[in-house]
Design a protein around this motif. Structure first.
Motif, PDB file in Angstrom:
ATOM      1  N   VAL A  12      36.201  53.854  43.570  1.00  0.00           N
ATOM      2  CA  VAL A  12      36.233  52.722  44.497  1.00  0.00           C
ATOM      3  C   VAL A  12      36.812  51.549  43.717  1.00  0.00           C
ATOM      4  CG1 VAL A  12      33.852  52.041  43.979  1.00  0.00           C
ATOM      5  CG2 VAL A  12      34.892  51.354  46.133  1.00  0.00           C
ATOM      6  N   THR A  58      37.593  47.408  43.249  1.00  0.00           N
ATOM      7  CA  THR A  58      37.213  46.046  43.618  1.00  0.00           C
ATOM      8  C   THR A  58      38.213  45.073  43.001  1.00  0.00           C
ATOM      9  OG1 THR A  58      35.799  45.635  41.698  1.00  0.00           O
ATOM     10  CG2 THR A  58      34.769  46.696  43.606  1.00  0.00           C
ATOM     11  N   PHE A  74      32.516  56.273  42.888  1.00  0.00           N
ATOM     12  CA  PHE A  74      31.835  56.255  44.182  1.00  0.00           C
ATOM     13  C   PHE A  74      31.184  57.609  44.433  1.00  0.00           C
ATOM     14  CE2 PHE A  74      32.006  56.517  48.930  1.00  0.00           C
ATOM     15  CZ  PHE A  74      31.073  55.533  49.175  1.00  0.00           C
TER      16      PHE A  74
END
Length: 62
Positions: free
Chosen positions: A27, A29, A37
């Motif tokens: 995942v 960011t 994840f």
């Protein structure tokens, strides 16, 4: 998820601790980069429903 490797860990979707989870992928960011994840079986089922709904809606609009 046939052939998947389940490990005890934390579900990144519901935040349940010490449950069987499977790694689904990274995942990303903006602030912290990538992280692993992982999700538990109930959360994976829900994610599968969301993906199915997404594709059904995309098919209708095509």
């Amino acid at each position: 998820m046939s052939g998947a490797v389940w490990d005890a860990g934390r579900c990144w979707r519901c935040e349940a601790d010490d449950v069987p989870v499977i790694w689904l992928g990274p995942v990303q960011t903006q602030e912290h980069g990538a992280g692993p994840f992982a999700a538990c079986e109930p959360c994976i089922r829900r994610l599968e429903q969301l993906v199915e709904t997404h594709h059904m809606q995309a098919d209708r609009s095509a």
